[in-house]
Design a protein around this motif. Structure first.
Motif, mmCIF file in Angstrom:
data_model
loop_
_atom_site.group_PDB
_atom_site.id
_atom_site.type_symbol
_atom_site.label_atom_id
_atom_site.label_comp_id
_atom_site.label_asym_id
_atom_site.label_seq_id
_atom_site.Cartn_x
_atom_site.Cartn_y
_atom_site.Cartn_z
ATOM 1 N N THR A 101 0.844 -1.195 0.000
ATOM 2 C CA THR A 101 0.000 0.000 0.000
ATOM 3 C C THR A 101 0.883 1.250 0.000
ATOM 4 O OG1 THR A 101 0.054 0.032 2.399
ATOM 5 C CG2 THR A 101 -1.757 -1.208 1.378
ATOM 6 N N ASP A 102 0.241 2.394 -0.236
ATOM 7 C CA ASP A 102 1.009 3.656 -0.194
ATOM 8 C C ASP A 102 1.655 3.814 1.186
ATOM 9 O OD1 ASP A 102 0.143 3.969 -2.727
ATOM 10 O OD2 ASP A 102 -1.151 5.701 -2.347
ATOM 11 N N GLU A 103 0.935 3.408 2.221
ATOM 12 C CA GLU A 103 1.463 3.494 3.582
ATOM 13 C C GLU A 103 2.720 2.609 3.714
ATOM 14 O OE1 GLU A 103 0.352 5.567 5.774
ATOM 15 O OE2 GLU A 103 1.780 4.890 7.306
ATOM 16 N N ALA A 153 4.528 -1.824 -11.442
ATOM 17 C CA ALA A 153 5.542 -0.966 -12.076
ATOM 18 C C ALA A 153 4.925 0.384 -12.449
ATOM 19 C CB ALA A 153 6.109 -1.659 -13.312
ATOM 20 N N GLU A 154 3.715 0.350 -12.978
ATOM 21 C CA GLU A 154 3.064 1.607 -13.387
ATOM 22 C C GLU A 154 2.720 2.468 -12.170
ATOM 23 O OE1 GLU A 154 0.018 -0.147 -15.809
ATOM 24 O OE2 GLU A 154 1.135 0.286 -17.655
ATOM 25 N N ARG A 155 2.295 1.814 -11.118
ATOM 26 C CA ARG A 155 1.975 2.556 -9.884
ATOM 27 C C ARG A 155 3.229 3.223 -9.316
ATOM 28 N NH1 ARG A 155 0.394 -0.866 -5.192
ATOM 29 N NH2 ARG A 155 0.828 0.764 -3.680
ATOM 30 N N LEU A 156 4.318 2.475 -9.291
ATOM 31 C CA LEU A 156 5.570 3.016 -8.756
ATOM 32 C C LEU A 156 6.058 4.179 -9.611
ATOM 33 C CD1 LEU A 156 7.289 -0.401 -7.910
ATOM 34 C CD2 LEU A 156 6.464 1.294 -6.241
ATOM 35 N N MET A 181 4.059 7.266 -8.793
ATOM 36 C CA MET A 181 4.397 7.917 -7.514
ATOM 37 C C MET A 181 5.861 8.351 -7.459
ATOM 38 S SD MET A 181 3.770 4.596 -5.067
ATOM 39 C CE MET A 181 4.026 5.399 -3.511
ATOM 40 N N GLY A 182 6.634 8.043 -8.499
ATOM 41 C CA GLY A 182 8.033 8.478 -8.541
ATOM 42 C C GLY A 182 8.937 7.732 -7.566
ATOM 43 N N LYS A 183 8.554 6.514 -7.223
ATOM 44 C CA LYS A 183 9.369 5.699 -6.300
ATOM 45 C C LYS A 183 10.561 5.093 -7.058
ATOM 46 C CE LYS A 183 8.292 4.667 -2.590
ATOM 47 N NZ LYS A 183 8.699 5.361 -1.334
ATOM 48 N N ALA A 184 11.743 5.194 -6.459
ATOM 49 C CA ALA A 184 12.941 4.659 -7.113
ATOM 50 C C ALA A 184 12.818 3.150 -7.314
ATOM 51 C CB ALA A 184 14.181 4.966 -6.280
ATOM 52 N N VAL A 185 13.172 2.698 -8.514
ATOM 53 C CA VAL A 185 13.057 1.276 -8.866
ATOM 54 C C VAL A 185 14.307 0.825 -9.617
ATOM 55 C CG1 VAL A 185 11.828 -0.328 -10.421
ATOM 56 C CG2 VAL A 185 10.517 1.204 -8.960
ATOM 57 N N TRP A 186 14.762 -0.373 -9.304
ATOM 58 C CA TRP A 186 15.708 -1.094 -10.162
ATOM 59 C C TRP A 186 14.935 -2.289 -10.706
ATOM 60 C CZ3 TRP A 186 20.946 -1.704 -7.025
ATOM 61 C CH2 TRP A 186 21.423 -0.422 -6.688
ATOM 62 N N ILE A 187 14.892 -2.398 -12.019
ATOM 63 C CA ILE A 187 14.239 -3.561 -12.629
ATOM 64 C C ILE A 187 15.265 -4.686 -12.736
ATOM 65 C CG2 ILE A 187 13.207 -4.448 -14.777
ATOM 66 C CD1 ILE A 187 11.341 -2.484 -13.393
ATOM 67 N N ARG A 188 14.815 -5.893 -12.435
ATOM 68 C CA ARG A 188 15.693 -7.056 -12.591
ATOM 69 C C ARG A 188 15.092 -8.007 -13.616
ATOM 70 N NH1 ARG A 188 17.584 -8.451 -6.423
ATOM 71 N NH2 ARG A 188 19.531 -7.303 -6.590
#
Ligand code: SF4
Length: 282
Positions: A154-156, A191-194, A197-204
């Motif tokens: 969740t966002d929380e 992935a689209e949600r992240l 929200m601009g959350k940092a992601v590394w795709i593996r």
């Protein structure tokens, strides 16, 4: 045979080790995933933890491996984390105390805590509380996930997560199902949600010859990910056989026994595909 005493197990120390250690059936009384009602996360099931990892986020990290996973990846190198019972039932309080011992060193080495598995979102309450405690210790936090249980993040929950290591195991839904026995849609939704929200992601992306190396499939992942400004890296993880012995020890049929490791040429082609689409790769 007498059943192990869960209370006694709860106060035993969680073993430090490596993701390549074989441990299973540490809590034989634990429920199967479909019957698991987690509660408030004051306890959880953990397989082990690794210190000094450079693989699971920035800096030097402690990586905690929780048990329970709804996927059944053909190439899984930790099938001894699939069931909750494979881990030790362990109190949150002890995890946090232990983390506190590592915190000064982790801060000094610009590292932090990564929670992996298994799938950490199986135990969303437990992992959320560990992440929150890590943040209060001033640590960088990373969630290593397939995204299949994305609605539990969740966002929380994500407020206490600095980085998501998101495994996209295939773009093509049929291949995804062949690899994992599950649907790809939740992962892509996550992935689209992240991204939103601009959350940092590394795709593996785990590269398995003959299974996930189809150029069109890789092109699909690359084109999906390239426009996402929050994706800092795409990591291509070449398939290896280091987990093969675990399948054998668990009496599981291992279909990739004869699959060769990904060759340097193949890795280079795939990195090129991601790079050409505009991704930062490594
Ligand atoms: S998601 Fe990870 S732990 Fe679960 S089966 Fe796949 S590789 Fe194994």
């Amino acid at each position: 045979m007498a059943k192990p005493d869960i209370a006694a197990a709860a106060v035993a120390e969680l073993p430090e080790g490596s993701r390549h250690d074989f441990r299973h059936d540490l809590s034989p009384d634990a429920p199967e995933l479909e019957n698991y009602r987690e509660g408030d996360g004051a306890f959880g099931y953990a397989h082990s933890y690794e210190t000094g990892s450079h693989l699971d986020g920035p800096g030097v990290r402690v990586t905690l491996f929780l048990t329970g996973c709804p996927l059944r990846c053909k190439y899984c190198h930790n099938p001894d984390t699939w069931h909750l019972k494979d881990g030790m039932r362990y109190p949150l309080e002890r995890v946090v105390t232990r983390l506190g011992h590592f915190a000064p060193a982790l801060r000094a080495m610009q590292g932090g805590l990564t929670i992996s598995g298994g799938e950490p979102l199986v135990q969303a309450a437990f992992s959320r509380r560990i992440f929150a405690a890590a943040k209060s210790l001033g640590l960088h936090t990373a969630l290593d996930t397939s995204g299949f249980l994305e609605e539990r993040a969740t966002d929380e929950y994500l407020k206490s997560v600095d980085l998501v290591l998101l495994d996209i195991k295939s773009w093509d839904p049929e291949t995804y199902r062949r690899v994992t026995k599950q649907d790809v849609a939740p992962t892509l939704r996550f992935a689209e949600r992240l991204a939103a929200m601009g959350k940092a992601v590394w795709i593996r992306y785990v590269l398995v010859p003959g299974l996930t190396d189809d150029p069109a499939n890789i092109e699909g992942v690359a084109r999906f990910v390239a426009p996402m400004k929050n994706v800092e890296w795409v990591e291509v993880l070449p398939f290896h056989q280091l987990g093969a012995f675990k399948w054998k020890a668990l009496g599981l049929e291992y279909e990739l026994a004869d699959t060769p490791p990904a060759s340097a040429d193949l890795v280079s082609r795939v990195l090129g595909q991601f790079r050409d689409a505009g991704c930062n790769v490594r």
